[in-house]
Design a protein around this motif. Structure first.
Motif, PDB file in Angstrom:
ATOM      1  N   TYR A  14       0.380  -1.327  -0.168  1.00  0.00           N
ATOM      2  CA  TYR A  14       0.109  -0.428   0.197  1.00  0.00           C
ATOM      3  C   TYR A  14       0.683   1.266  -0.357  1.00  0.00           C
ATOM      4  O   TYR A  14       0.838   2.354  -0.636  1.00  0.00           O
ATOM      5  CB  TYR A  14      -0.835   0.193   1.146  1.00  0.00           C
ATOM      6  N   GLY A  15       1.733   1.362   0.495  1.00  0.00           N
ATOM      7  CA  GLY A  15       2.863   2.582   0.585  1.00  0.00           C
ATOM      8  C   GLY A  15       4.081   2.882  -0.702  1.00  0.00           C
ATOM      9  O   GLY A  15       3.672   4.032  -0.775  1.00  0.00           O
ATOM     10  N   LEU A  16       4.206   1.370  -1.006  1.00  0.00           N
ATOM     11  CA  LEU A  16       4.521   1.884  -2.083  1.00  0.00           C
ATOM     12  C   LEU A  16       3.791   2.527  -2.873  1.00  0.00           C
ATOM     13  O   LEU A  16       4.130   3.480  -4.049  1.00  0.00           O
ATOM     14  CB  LEU A  16       5.495   0.649  -2.692  1.00  0.00           C
ATOM     15  N   GLY A  21       6.006  -1.394   7.201  1.00  0.00           N
ATOM     16  CA  GLY A  21       4.628  -1.606   6.831  1.00  0.00           C
ATOM     17  C   GLY A  21       3.714  -0.717   8.014  1.00  0.00           C
ATOM     18  O   GLY A  21       3.206   0.422   6.922  1.00  0.00           O
ATOM     19  N   VAL A  22       4.145   0.284   8.597  1.00  0.00           N
ATOM     20  CA  VAL A  22       2.949   1.249   9.643  1.00  0.00           C
ATOM     21  C   VAL A  22       3.093   2.320   8.844  1.00  0.00           C
ATOM     22  O   VAL A  22       2.781   3.699   8.784  1.00  0.00           O
ATOM     23  CB  VAL A  22       3.831   1.093  10.631  1.00  0.00           C
ATOM     24  N   ALA A  23       4.812   2.791   8.415  1.00  0.00           N
ATOM     25  CA  ALA A  23       5.640   4.187   7.727  1.00  0.00           C
ATOM     26  C   ALA A  23       4.212   3.690   6.331  1.00  0.00           C
ATOM     27  O   ALA A  23       4.152   4.830   5.525  1.00  0.00           O
ATOM     28  CB  ALA A  23       6.842   3.965   7.936  1.00  0.00           C
ATOM     29  N   GLY A  24       4.314   2.989   5.867  1.00  0.00           N
ATOM     30  CA  GLY A  24       3.786   2.613   4.613  1.00  0.00           C
ATOM     31  C   GLY A  24       1.349   2.919   4.407  1.00  0.00           C
ATOM     32  O   GLY A  24       1.417   3.364   4.419  1.00  0.00           O
ATOM     33  N   GLY A  25       1.065   2.995   5.701  1.00  0.00           N
ATOM     34  CA  GLY A  25      -0.087   3.587   6.170  1.00  0.00           C
ATOM     35  C   GLY A  25      -0.751   4.758   6.596  1.00  0.00           C
ATOM     36  O   GLY A  25      -1.758   4.486   6.139  1.00  0.00           O
ATOM     37  N   ALA A  26      -0.138   5.368   6.775  1.00  0.00           N
ATOM     38  CA  ALA A  26      -0.149   6.573   7.493  1.00  0.00           C
ATOM     39  C   ALA A  26       1.036   7.298   7.343  1.00  0.00           C
ATOM     40  O   ALA A  26       2.061   7.043   7.321  1.00  0.00           O
ATOM     41  CB  ALA A  26      -0.497   6.417   9.151  1.00  0.00           C
TER      42      ALA A  26
END
Length: 462
Positions: free
Chosen positions: A191-193, A268-273
């Motif tokens: 998602y983040g990418l 992963g968290v950095a890609g979500g918010a």
């Protein structure tokens, strides 16, 4: 009466003990703390997780070798006794029983209550709260306090009445807690990418009230709480089948799993918010952004279960702490605390002491760290400073291991212990820079506790 503990846990349970105790609340709420301390600098936060993980792994590997050589009642106490001497072993055990275990257990019970209430409020926004959730009711409200005490009593009852059930609870909650972590690691990265959020977070910072003077030290110190707990698995070495073989395996496999899960989850968290959202609202906002309110709320329930598993594992070690001293004829009233219940094969009196000590530490944690009722001197972070203390107490054990164990190879005798010493020293220095005067207040409390320990020890000539 036979006061020996039965060997009832296998390798998989031991691995789940390591992973389940370490992976708990820390990975969820310390991610927010680390971002805040680094001013939203995501790469610096990743470096902090790597340094904290490396320190844990070298310490873990070194103590796994000790686990192959020494075996008695309680792993860390056994190692302290065998390398430094019986008196040092006693003080190590007393520290674990009165400060380390109960302090950590009380904090985890509170985090379990907090995330449980956050789940309830997210599902039912009209849930009646004395203090509204948006004003901190899930953190300092009376409902959270009552639920915290209930969690303490629950994990105490499970461990005392059915230790085998406690082992199964540890295994099941470990598997459950890996679900939200694994989902966030994989889906959050994709998602983040795709959205560009991950790249943006790596390149930008965020607005915070105050960035730590030495952000890397402060961030690594915060990871200490998230990575701590693996040593607790050694407290059940007398109950692990073929422990000299299985305990070291559990430590190594569990430790490597923990570092990998933490790093991928954090990314992963950095890609979500955005970094700002993560600092302002916590890591759970990433779940809601990616999975929506419904599934995001379900994952919050998984987080609460994850924290419950960690609290259970801590109580599992905490309930045996006074027994580990009494089995050596040490501590206050060793005859009473050494008693093992015939039907449950559990040291019930030791477990009662653990529950009372955990409740006392929770009162302090609430008054000084949460509600701000207790201010001025003797205010310190009871979730981090006891952990730093244990790193300091590793020093004599590691030094004596290098001095005495002449039959070990170069890697086991010198290389890993020296790396563990360096890592432990880094944690101590980082704590001083991060907590300042809080370290002094804590050390005074620590010193008083050790004096009391000396006064109540029945085995004066230990």
């Amino acid at each position: 009466m036979d006061n020996r503990l039965e060997r009832k846990y296998g390798l998989f349970t031991a691995i789940c003990m390591v992973v389940g105790i370490v992976i708990g609340s820390g990975v969820f709420f310390k991610a927010q703390t680390i971002l805040s301390k680094t001013g939203g600098n995501m790469p610096l936060g990743i470096l902090a997780w790597l340094i904290g993980g490396a320190i844990m792994l070298v310490c873990l590997l070194t103590f796994s070798f000790m686990g192959q050589k020494y075996e008695k009642v309680n792993g860390l106490v056994d190692y302290a006794e065998a390398t430094v001497g019986p008196r040092y072993g006693y003080y190590m055990g007393w520290f674990l029983a009165t400060i380390y275990f109960p302090g950590m257990t009380s904090a985890l019970a509170w985090v379990t209550a907090r995330y449980t209430l956050e789940f309830i409020v997210s599902v039912n926004p009209n849930f009646p709260m004395t203090i509204p959730a948006d004003q901190g009711g899930c953190i300092i409200g009376p409902e959270c306090m009552a639920l915290t005490l209930f969690v303490l009593c629950f994990v105490y009852a499970v461990n005392v009445l059915s230790p085998k059930l406690a082992g199964k609870l540890q295994t099941s909650t470990t598997v459950i807690k890996l679900i939200p972590l694994g989902l966030m690691a994989v889906v959050g990265l994709v998602y983040g990418l795709a959205s560009g959020t991950l790249q943006s977070n790596m390149e930008t910072t965020a607005q915070v009230a105050e960035v730590a003077d030495r952000p890397l030290f402060a961030a690594v110190c915060a990871t200490a709480f998230a990575y701590e707990g693996w040593i607790i698995a050694t407290s059940i070495n007398a109950e692990i089948k073929d422990s000299k073989k299985n305990l070291p395996k559990a430590l190594v496999v569990g430790g490597c799993t923990i570092v990998a899960v933490y790093l991928f989850y954090y990314i992963g968290v950095a890609g979500g918010a955005t970094n700002q959202e993560l600092i302002d609202k916590g890591a759970t906002i990433a779940f809601t952004n990616i999975f929506g309110n419904v599934l995001g709320n379900v994952l919050k329930l998984f987080i609460a279960i994850s924290c419950l598993g960690t609290a259970n594992g801590l109580m599992l070690g905490c309930s045996r702490s006074m027994y580990s001293l009494a089995a050596r004829g040490e501590g206050p009233d060793p005859e009473r605390f050494a008693q093992v219940d015939k039907s449950t094969n559990m040291p019930s009196n030791s477990a009662v002491f653990a529950l009372m000590a955990s409740a006392c530490w929770f009162v302090y944690f609430y008054a000084s760290n949460l509600a701000g009722i207790w201010s001025g001197p003797f205010v310190f972070d009871s979730t981090e400073l006891p952990i730093i203390t244990i790193y300091l107490m590793y020093f004599p054990i590691l030094i004596q291991w290098m001095r005495k164990e002449k039959d070990q190879n170069l890697l086991r005798r010198f290389v890993l212990p020296v790396l563990a010493l360096c890592g432990s020293a880094f944690m101590v220095v980082a704590s001083i820079f991060s907590h300042g005067w809080g370290c002094l207040w804590y050390l005074i409390v620590f010193g008083v506790a050790m004096v009391i320990g000396a006064m109540v020890n029945r085995k004066k000539n230990a």
